[in-house]
Design an enzyme around this catalytic site. Sequence first.
Site, PDB file in Angstrom:
ATOM      1  N   HIS A 142      -1.078   9.908  -4.275  1.00 13.73           N
ATOM      2  CA  HIS A 142      -1.661  10.682  -3.360  1.00 13.73           C
ATOM      3  C   HIS A 142      -1.844  10.378  -1.870  1.00 13.73           C
ATOM      4  O   HIS A 142      -2.021  11.052  -1.101  1.00 13.73           O
ATOM      5  CB  HIS A 142      -3.243  10.725  -3.729  1.00 13.73           C
ATOM      6  CG  HIS A 142      -3.914   9.292  -3.425  1.00 13.73           C
ATOM      7  ND1 HIS A 142      -4.054   8.219  -4.349  1.00 13.73           N
ATOM      8  CD2 HIS A 142      -4.406   8.866  -2.345  1.00 13.73           C
ATOM      9  CE1 HIS A 142      -4.964   7.286  -3.732  1.00 13.73           C
ATOM     10  NE2 HIS A 142      -4.784   7.710  -2.299  1.00 13.73           N
ATOM     11  N   ASP A 186      -1.276   9.225 -10.953  1.00  9.86           N
ATOM     12  CA  ASP A 186      -1.340   8.887  -9.369  1.00  9.86           C
ATOM     13  C   ASP A 186      -0.540   7.672  -9.374  1.00  9.86           C
ATOM     14  O   ASP A 186      -0.942   6.545  -8.912  1.00  9.86           O
ATOM     15  CB  ASP A 186      -2.659   8.668  -8.857  1.00  9.86           C
ATOM     16  CG  ASP A 186      -2.665   8.395  -7.157  1.00  9.86           C
ATOM     17  OD1 ASP A 186      -1.868   8.741  -6.836  1.00  9.86           O
ATOM     18  OD2 ASP A 186      -3.790   7.890  -6.856  1.00  9.86           O
ATOM     19  N   SER A 203      -5.273   2.277  -0.686  1.00  6.40           N
ATOM     20  CA  SER A 203      -4.610   3.199  -1.748  1.00  6.40           C
ATOM     21  C   SER A 203      -3.085   2.624  -2.021  1.00  6.40           C
ATOM     22  O   SER A 203      -2.337   2.407  -0.686  1.00  6.40           O
ATOM     23  CB  SER A 203      -4.558   4.663  -1.129  1.00  6.40           C
ATOM     24  OG  SER A 203      -5.669   5.208  -1.434  1.00  6.40           O
ATOM     25  N   GLY A 204      -2.752   2.502  -3.082  1.00  6.26           N
ATOM     26  CA  GLY A 204      -1.349   2.201  -3.436  1.00  6.26           C
ATOM     27  C   GLY A 204      -1.277   0.853  -3.369  1.00  6.26           C
ATOM     28  O   GLY A 204      -0.082   0.176  -3.859  1.00  6.26           O
TER      29      GLY A 204
END
Length: 378
Positions: free
Chosen positions: A147, A197, A294-295
């Site tokens: 994402h 994701d 994120s990630g």
Amino acid sequence: MTGSWKLTLPSLMPVMESVSWQIPLLEEEPHTASESPSTPSPHPPKYWTDASTTLQQVGPQPPGLRSNCPIYPIVRLSARECEYLYMICGNRPLVQDFRGSRVVGGKDAEPGNWPWTVSIQEEIAKEYFHLCGGVILNPLWVLTAAHCFKDIGNEYFSWRLVFGANQLSQMGTKVQIRTITEKIQHEKYDPETESNDIALLKLNKPIIFDDYTQPACLPAKQAILSKMDDCYIAGWGVIEEGSTEASDILQEAPVNLIPVERCNSPTWYNGALGNYNLCAGYEQGGIDSCQGDSGGPLMCKNHKTKFYAVVGITSWGSGCGQKQNPGIYTSTQFYLEWIFKHLNDEKKPAPKSLKMKAAKKIWPKLAEKLGKAGKKTN
């Protein structure tokens, strides 16, 4: 770090480029008779080059010895031999005995605490800003969340990845910077539900492992994650909900793994999680990942062992640090075969060149040298 979506606005190089890199899996080592069950195991994890073969394990290090190779100070090693030892996953050369604070909320991480953590940065008006986190798999590949690339087209070719950093405004001389040459996003990624994701990023050239940059371990397929009771998250995301400014210094915070069944209960996420997700944080809230994390990694281990495995990639959540709304992570264990498949598809042919022959010869000689050194210390 406190999800809304967790997104915010040498010499060995020729040999390394010829190697077919794959992914490191963490295999727990049994305690020896002389080890106390309550003492973290000193054995380094094994670095898996394929589904069934491991490099030879390097033994424990006696204290007080120093040499030119920080990871193995028993014996003087050549630069190339030291580089091969640095392929062991989960190594943290600057961390002697990690005891993170168990407090509500994140804190500044010390340099080298989480050397597989990557800052993915976008370029805006000739300046770079932290956007997402990532995890080092090997010298050419980084794992992150799909994402992070939502609705951006090919803009990511102008982004950069920063390795070995702790404070982004003063990155220091040990930092390595790379660009993205290829993005592999999961073919079934759904931006509506955030299922699958996960994404892989190929670097423009290999990174070099040192005290500040190391590959992460991933959990083996047979690992029982519920037995891992020592977990951390890390990232440069915002440190309070509603903020738009990423943290300048890498933040770390302890979290608990929460059963997916509980997170899927009606008063929590009401069935929104899949079997490809992990849930981590606290029922009462307070500690969580947030926008910009994120990630990045969710790292866990058993308290009796020494090495962390990256069991999750920060994905999504409702708010940041809210009660009964912990962070949701993409399970790396669930996607091991997907990761293996794409790294195998991308690996270069193994030519019968002098470079490859040299790469194949160095490890047996190194193992022999380390074995002799180990005998001398007993």
